[in-house]
Design an enzyme around this catalytic site. Structure first.
Site, PDB file in Angstrom:
ATOM      1  N   GLU A  97       0.820  -1.209   0.000  1.00  0.00           N
ATOM      2  CA  GLU A  97       0.000   0.000   0.000  1.00  0.00           C
ATOM      3  C   GLU A  97       0.856   1.263   0.000  1.00  0.00           C
ATOM      4  OE1 GLU A  97      -2.386  -0.278   3.463  1.00  0.00           O
ATOM      5  OE2 GLU A  97      -3.628  -1.927   2.726  1.00  0.00           O
ATOM      6  N   THR A  98       2.060   1.145   0.544  1.00  0.00           N
ATOM      7  CA  THR A  98       2.894   2.328   0.777  1.00  0.00           C
ATOM      8  C   THR A  98       4.312   2.084   0.282  1.00  0.00           C
ATOM      9  OG1 THR A  98       1.605   2.929   2.746  1.00  0.00           O
ATOM     10  CG2 THR A  98       3.816   3.880   2.551  1.00  0.00           C
TER      11      THR A  98
END
Length: 380
Positions: A97-98
């Protein structure tokens, strides 16, 4: 799927890497695990949220635990004997996600933007990825780094930037550093600005760069006995006065903390060559005080824990992208993240593949813009 033996082997390889014959690696290892070591600091009573909570057990910050690994992805990201070249960018992008990016050697070199960076960041944002930029360079504050990103034509907010100058101030706040104590700074304007924003009293910094000591017979150098912490970062105005002043504070002021923003051996002041990094300043104080500092920058997990808490990120959903093995990649591995080494900065392919190197990222590639070409290749 990973087996318990595989997991143990991976941890063993990481520990071997951190305890290699290189003194720099050994110190990096000590720094990385310093928050698990007991301490006699009188300030420990002020907080239970310090990265060096004074227990032999790892901290529980109350954050969500990482979920069990996806069996399909486990095979892709299992630790092997050596890092694999990145071949399927989409698979890596979709698995997290990051993305946490180092700056020097990844986004820019000196004041020059590395080719393809804007397009790569735009692509990742378009796919819904959170981007965070973490740098060990303490010469600028987050606000000052925001201006540098803007100057280079990159749309990055201050909230997405985490410099080791900010980490030093954040650490002091996390332990409720006493308001009546002062911080002596061996470093540049970035540390001073972050300490000021956090409400701490400080002295030193660039203004001590012109001070000299006249070594006359019987000369005794005075120092402020109210200094409760010495913060050391990269300092182009480093001199003997600062070494002695910081040494006196650490050795003679009861409970005085010795904090380093980082121990990087080299840095990129220009794109023409490597320059001596903040580790050279920290090393001088470590030598004179015979004490090891608490490191708040990479590879210490303090910033990783801070980011995970601030954004509510599962660490298993983070990919750390950097150009240094003993800071960036170790930072990601210590935090339980996926890791991608780029060869656009300090580390060369021969260094990565050297028999003397045991720090192996999950993947490596030439530069972050390879996300674009490898994505195109795999989607044709």
């Amino acid at each position: 799927m990973k087996t318990p033996t595989t997991a143990i082997n991976r941890k063993t390889n990481q520990l071997k890497a951190m305890l290699s014959c290189s003194s720099h690696s050994s110190r990096a290892a000590l720094s990385a695990f310093s928050h698990f070591l007991p301490t006699i600091s009188p300030y420990s009573k002020f907080s239970s949220l310090s990265p060096k909570t004074f227990s032999s057990k790892p901290l529980n910050f109350g954050w969500r635990a990482a979920p069990p690994p996806n069996p399909r992805m486990a095979a892709s990201f299992s630790a092997g004997a050596s890092a694999q070249p990145l071949q399927n960018a989409d698979e890596l992008i979709d698995s997290v996600e990051t993305f946490i990016f180092d700056c020097d050697g990844v986004i820019w070199k000196g004041d020059s933007l590395i080719d393809g960076v804007p397009e790569t960041l735009d692509m990742l944002r378009s796919r819904g990825k959170r981007l965070v930029f973490v740098t060990n360079n303490s010469t600028k504050s987050r606000k000052q780094y925001g201006k540098k990103f803007e100057t280079l034509g990159l749309n990055v907010t201050e909230e997405e930037i985490f410099a080791s100058s900010f980490a030093a101030a954040a650490y002091l706040k996390s332990i409720n550093f006493p308001e009546d104590k002062k911080v002596y700074v061996i470093g540049e304007d970035g540390i001073l600005k972050e300490l000021e924003l956090a409400g701490f009293n400080y002295l030193g910094g660039p203004e001590d760069g012109g001070k000299k000591i006249e070594l006359k017979p019987g000369f005794l150098m005075e120092h402020d006995e109210n200094v409760g912490a010495v913060v050391v970062g990269f300092d182009r105005y480093f001199n003997y006065y600062k070494i002695q002043y910081g040494t006196l504070c650490i050795r003679e002021n009861p409970g005085c903390l010795f904090i380093a923003t980082n121990r990087d051996a080299v840095t990129h002041l220009t794109d023409a060559q490597e320059w001596a990094g903040g580790g050279s300043m920290v090393g001088a104080l470590a030598g004179s005080t015979q004490r090891e500092p608490l490191v708040v920058g990479k590879p210490s997990t303090f910033m990783m824990d801070y980011l995970a808490n601030k954004f509510g990120i599962l660490k298993s959903q983070i990919c750390m992208v950097g150009d240094r093995l003993d800071t960036d990649i170790l930072f990601g591995q210590n935090g339980g993240c996926k890791t991608l080494l780029v060869l656009s900065g300090v580390t060369s392919l021969s260094m990565l593949q050297s028999p003397n190197n045991s720090i192996q990222p999950d993947f490596y590639t030439n530069k972050i813009s390879d996300f674009l070409s490898l994505k195109a290749t795999t989607t044709v």
